[in-house]
Every structure is written in C-alpha cells, then in structure tokens.
Write a protein that holds these residues in place. Structure first.
Motif, mmCIF file in Angstrom:
data_model
loop_
_atom_site.group_PDB
_atom_site.id
_atom_site.type_symbol
_atom_site.label_atom_id
_atom_site.label_comp_id
_atom_site.label_asym_id
_atom_site.label_seq_id
_atom_site.Cartn_x
_atom_site.Cartn_y
_atom_site.Cartn_z
ATOM 1 N N GLN A 171 0.833 -1.205 0.000
ATOM 2 C CA GLN A 171 0.000 0.000 0.000
ATOM 3 C C GLN A 171 0.870 1.258 0.000
ATOM 4 O OE1 GLN A 171 -2.496 -0.427 3.448
ATOM 5 N NE2 GLN A 171 -3.884 -1.893 2.467
ATOM 6 N N GLY A 172 1.907 1.242 0.823
ATOM 7 C CA GLY A 172 2.819 2.383 0.868
ATOM 8 C C GLY A 172 3.533 2.579 -0.449
ATOM 9 N N ALA A 173 3.957 1.479 -1.062
ATOM 10 C CA ALA A 173 4.661 1.564 -2.336
ATOM 11 C C ALA A 173 3.758 2.128 -3.422
ATOM 12 C CB ALA A 173 5.184 0.183 -2.737
ATOM 13 N N ARG A 174 2.489 1.766 -3.382
ATOM 14 C CA ARG A 174 1.547 2.304 -4.360
ATOM 15 C C ARG A 174 1.395 3.811 -4.179
ATOM 16 N NH1 ARG A 174 0.228 2.089 -9.150
ATOM 17 N NH2 ARG A 174 0.363 -0.173 -8.917
ATOM 18 N N PHE A 175 1.345 4.261 -2.927
ATOM 19 C CA PHE A 175 1.256 5.700 -2.667
ATOM 20 C C PHE A 175 2.486 6.420 -3.210
ATOM 21 C CE2 PHE A 175 2.435 9.378 -0.111
ATOM 22 C CZ PHE A 175 1.282 10.149 -0.176
ATOM 23 N N VAL A 176 3.667 5.882 -2.918
ATOM 24 C CA VAL A 176 4.909 6.507 -3.400
ATOM 25 C C VAL A 176 4.894 6.590 -4.921
ATOM 26 C CG1 VAL A 176 7.414 6.245 -3.578
ATOM 27 C CG2 VAL A 176 6.270 5.845 -1.377
ATOM 28 N N ARG A 177 4.454 5.526 -5.548
ATOM 29 C CA ARG A 177 4.418 5.511 -7.023
ATOM 30 C C ARG A 177 3.435 6.553 -7.546
ATOM 31 N NH1 ARG A 177 4.614 0.070 -10.701
ATOM 32 N NH2 ARG A 177 4.443 1.041 -12.759
ATOM 33 N N ASP A 178 2.286 6.665 -6.896
ATOM 34 C CA ASP A 178 1.266 7.613 -7.359
ATOM 35 C C ASP A 178 1.743 9.056 -7.217
ATOM 36 O OD1 ASP A 178 -0.424 5.543 -8.016
ATOM 37 O OD2 ASP A 178 -1.668 5.721 -6.215
ATOM 38 N N VAL A 179 2.310 9.410 -6.039
ATOM 39 C CA VAL A 179 2.718 10.804 -5.831
ATOM 40 C C VAL A 179 3.994 11.130 -6.592
ATOM 41 C CG1 VAL A 179 1.599 10.954 -3.578
ATOM 42 C CG2 VAL A 179 4.035 10.363 -3.707
ATOM 43 N N SER A 180 4.694 10.094 -7.075
ATOM 44 C CA SER A 180 5.950 10.298 -7.803
ATOM 45 C C SER A 180 5.793 10.056 -9.300
ATOM 46 C CB SER A 180 7.033 9.361 -7.243
ATOM 47 O OG SER A 180 7.169 9.485 -5.848
ATOM 48 N N ALA A 181 4.571 10.015 -9.777
ATOM 49 C CA ALA A 181 4.331 9.702 -11.191
ATOM 50 C C ALA A 181 5.073 10.663 -12.114
ATOM 51 C CB ALA A 181 2.839 9.736 -11.491
ATOM 52 N N SER A 182 5.285 11.905 -11.670
ATOM 53 C CA SER A 182 5.966 12.891 -12.508
ATOM 54 C C SER A 182 7.436 12.551 -12.732
ATOM 55 C CB SER A 182 5.852 14.288 -11.893
ATOM 56 O OG SER A 182 6.457 14.330 -10.611
ATOM 57 N N PHE A 183 7.982 11.586 -11.973
ATOM 58 C CA PHE A 183 9.366 11.158 -12.201
ATOM 59 C C PHE A 183 9.555 10.556 -13.593
ATOM 60 C CE2 PHE A 183 10.453 10.144 -7.439
ATOM 61 C CZ PHE A 183 10.313 11.491 -7.135
ATOM 62 N N GLY A 184 8.458 10.153 -14.216
ATOM 63 C CA GLY A 184 8.549 9.569 -15.545
ATOM 64 C C GLY A 184 8.533 8.056 -15.512
ATOM 65 N N PRO A 185 8.661 7.414 -16.670
ATOM 66 C CA PRO A 185 8.572 5.955 -16.754
ATOM 67 C C PRO A 185 9.710 5.269 -15.998
ATOM 68 C CG PRO A 185 8.326 6.974 -18.920
ATOM 69 C CD PRO A 185 8.800 8.043 -18.004
ATOM 70 N N HIS A 186 9.359 4.249 -15.199
ATOM 71 C CA HIS A 186 10.320 3.396 -14.511
ATOM 72 C C HIS A 186 9.784 1.973 -14.537
ATOM 73 C CE1 HIS A 186 11.635 7.296 -12.961
ATOM 74 N NE2 HIS A 186 12.747 6.727 -12.564
ATOM 75 N N THR A 187 10.678 1.007 -14.416
ATOM 76 C CA THR A 187 10.246 -0.383 -14.334
ATOM 77 C C THR A 187 9.641 -0.645 -12.963
ATOM 78 O OG1 THR A 187 12.345 -1.175 -13.430
ATOM 79 C CG2 THR A 187 12.162 -1.047 -15.849
ATOM 80 N N ASP A 188 8.949 -1.768 -12.831
ATOM 81 C CA ASP A 188 8.385 -2.140 -11.533
ATOM 82 C C ASP A 188 9.498 -2.271 -10.480
ATOM 83 O OD1 ASP A 188 5.816 -2.146 -12.539
ATOM 84 O OD2 ASP A 188 5.741 -4.328 -12.816
ATOM 85 N N ALA A 189 10.635 -2.820 -10.872
ATOM 86 C CA ALA A 189 11.751 -2.972 -9.928
ATOM 87 C C ALA A 189 12.280 -1.616 -9.493
ATOM 88 C CB ALA A 189 12.868 -3.800 -10.566
ATOM 89 N N GLU A 190 12.330 -0.663 -10.407
ATOM 90 C CA GLU A 190 12.798 0.681 -10.055
ATOM 91 C C GLU A 190 11.813 1.383 -9.132
ATOM 92 O OE1 GLU A 190 15.347 1.363 -14.188
ATOM 93 O OE2 GLU A 190 13.277 2.076 -14.029
ATOM 94 N N TRP A 191 10.518 1.240 -9.397
ATOM 95 C CA TRP A 191 9.521 1.815 -8.493
ATOM 96 C C TRP A 191 9.609 1.171 -7.119
ATOM 97 C CZ3 TRP A 191 7.747 6.301 -9.208
ATOM 98 C CH2 TRP A 191 7.350 6.775 -10.460
ATOM 99 N N HIS A 192 9.872 -0.129 -7.080
ATOM 100 C CA HIS A 192 10.008 -0.825 -5.805
ATOM 101 C C HIS A 192 11.159 -0.225 -4.996
ATOM 102 C CE1 HIS A 192 9.790 -4.216 -2.989
ATOM 103 N NE2 HIS A 192 11.118 -4.219 -3.020
ATOM 104 N N LYS A 193 12.296 0.003 -5.636
ATOM 105 C CA LYS A 193 13.429 0.594 -4.908
ATOM 106 C C LYS A 193 13.114 2.015 -4.449
ATOM 107 C CE LYS A 193 18.340 1.651 -4.946
ATOM 108 N NZ LYS A 193 18.139 2.947 -4.272
ATOM 109 N N LEU A 194 12.468 2.799 -5.297
ATOM 110 C CA LEU A 194 12.114 4.163 -4.914
ATOM 111 C C LEU A 194 11.211 4.168 -3.678
ATOM 112 C CD1 LEU A 194 11.529 5.643 -8.474
ATOM 113 C CD2 LEU A 194 13.225 6.475 -6.822
#
Length: 293
Positions: free
Chosen positions: A163-186
C-alpha cells in the motif's frame, strides 16, 4: 558491485546539535569529489545508480539532508530551510575535505538539493566548481509548491508495504517511466515499518512547517533571494529540466540561460518533476557535463 560506506557528521542549528548521515562511494583518497543532494522528501539512496556510475572518477558523497533517512531530526522544525541545509553542507565538506588543502567539489542537486547547491555556490570562496541543477530554479510555480506542501505533511500509515509503495508511485508519477523494480526501490528507500507494524514515509513530518507558514510576502522575498544567489554563481552550471515539469517553467529556464552563470540547458522528454537519474541516458547527461565524457 561497488557499494557505499555509511558515515555521519555532527552539525548544529540554533536549536542544538543533530547528526547528518551520508553515503560515500569510491576511493577515500580521490581528490575529485562529487556531492549529490536529494529532493525534499527523498534520501541519499536515490543516487545509488548515479554514484556507482561516477565512483571510478569521483569520491561520491550522498547526504541524507537533516530530517530525512538515516539523519537526525531538528529540535525546531522551523529551521527546515535552505540556510540551515547550506550550513550543514559546509560542515560536511569540512569533514570530507579534511586534508587541510583548499579543494573543490562538483555538485549535483535534485530539486531542494539544487537549491542547497545554489546557495553554497553563490557564496564568496565557494568550493563548488561545477553545478548541476536538476529541475529547479529561483522561480518556483506556486501551484507545484502547494502540491508538494500538501503531501509532505500527510502523516500517513499503511497497513502493508505494498500500500505504501503504491502511494509513493502515485505521488511520484511525474518522475517519468520506470520499471516495476525501479519503483520498488524508490519505495523501499523512503518507507519504514514503525513499532506498530505500519509502514510510514521515513522523514520528520515537521518538514511541512515552513511550507505552512509561508505567505505571499515571504515567498516573494525568498524568490528575490534565490535570484540574487543565482546571479552570484560563477561556476559552470547545467540546468536539467523535465519537459513536463510543473515546478520549473520553461520561461524560468530560458531566463536562467541569460543571467548569472548562464546555465546550459538540457530538457528530458516525457518527464516532469523531477528526473531521477536512475537510467543510463540521464546519467550520461551528468557525465558529459561533469567529466566531458
């Protein structure tokens, strides 16, 4: 794989002492130093890819700015401002450049980290020899500042890491395209589990206080001071802008090309605020400017 060592330095604010953690990459005796400073809610780990790519040429120093990551928190959150961060970086550089000789450093700053570098580079006898400003300038769009200020102060708790990772991904969408593994690390880099088992963002919620106390008058004063600082910079400067950035407008970027250090400009297509420099094509932009290769 090249790995970092984690160190710390003691700094001071008007409210007392605090500890600032930093990651160090590359040979400790390398006189060529690159400091990488992160954005307002991010951490030193953001630069792992960039630091590994630069570690054969530089001793790379990646601080967790106070209030974030492994660093301590300020006793008075009103000091979560650029002047305090610049003061902390002067202390850090005194530690890093401890051989007694005057040395220079190159600086890569994303968003807030760019403002810290701008403040330091504007000072007389600044040690900064090259400056990269990643999607940041003296004039900041009010709507984007409001967006950032709103989510900084949300003291959210997530039942699961996912759930937390989904939030980080949503609020960071402007970072641009990343792989699932990259979003996981972020997400891994900024989420921590508390004693109750909830996942939370790993920073002091007091970071929001300066945003909340801002007024139109203080914002105008801050902008004037940032332009004065930019005009005082004398080192070669690269301005990187996400083509879709809502914080650094194209108009502000164009003004920056004609005054102060007359920065070079590179725009990254399909990215907003701010490019992460996780990917090889973005890292190559930094390498070309900093190292000429």
């Amino acid at each position: 794989m090249i790995e970092a060592s984690i160190k710390s330095v003691q700094c001071i604010s008007p409210a007392g002492l605090h500890t600032m953690s930093y990651k160090e990459w590359g040979a400790a005796d390398n006189p060529n130093v690159l400091v990488c400073a992160h954005g307002v809610t991010r951490v030193a780990d953001d630069f792992d890819n960039l630091a590994r790519a630069m570690a054969s040429d530089y001793r790379v120093i990646c601080p967790d700015v106070v209030g974030r990551g492994r660093s301590g928190w300020l006793a008075n959150p009103q000091f979560y401002r650029v002047p305090q961060y610049v003061s902390d970086m002067v202390t850090l550089l005194a530690r890093v450049l401890a051989n007694g000789e005057r040395q220079t450093v190159d600086w890569f700053g994303t968003s807030m980290g760019g403002l810290i570098g701008l403040g330091l580079a504007s000072l007389p006898n600044s040690p900064i020899s090259k400056l990269v400003l990643n999607d940041i300038g003296p004039t900041l769009a009010p709507e984007a500042l409001q967006r950032i200020g709103d989510y900084i102060g949300q003291d959210l708790r997530f039942e699961t890491f996912e759930q937390g990772a989904r939030f980080v991904r949503d609020v960071s969408a402007s970072f641009g395209p990343h792989t699932d593994a990259e979003w996981h690390k972020l997400a891994v880099d900024v989420l921590r589990q508390d004693k109750d088992g909830h996942w939370r963002r790993h920073y002091d919620m007091g970071l929001a206080m300066p945003f909340r106390s801002a007024t139109p008058e203080s914002a105008a004063s801050d902008e004037a001071m940032l332009w004065a600082a930019y005009d005082a910079v004398r080192c070669p400067t690269l301005l990187v802008r996400g083509s879709e950035s809502d914080l650094l407008s194209r108009e502000t970027a164009q003004i920056m090309l004609g005054r102060g250090p007359k920065a070079e400009l590179v725009e990254i297509a399909g990215v907003g605020h701010a490019p992460t420099f996780v990917h090889d094509d973005q890292i190559a932009i930094a390498r070309k400017f900093l190292l000429g290769k």
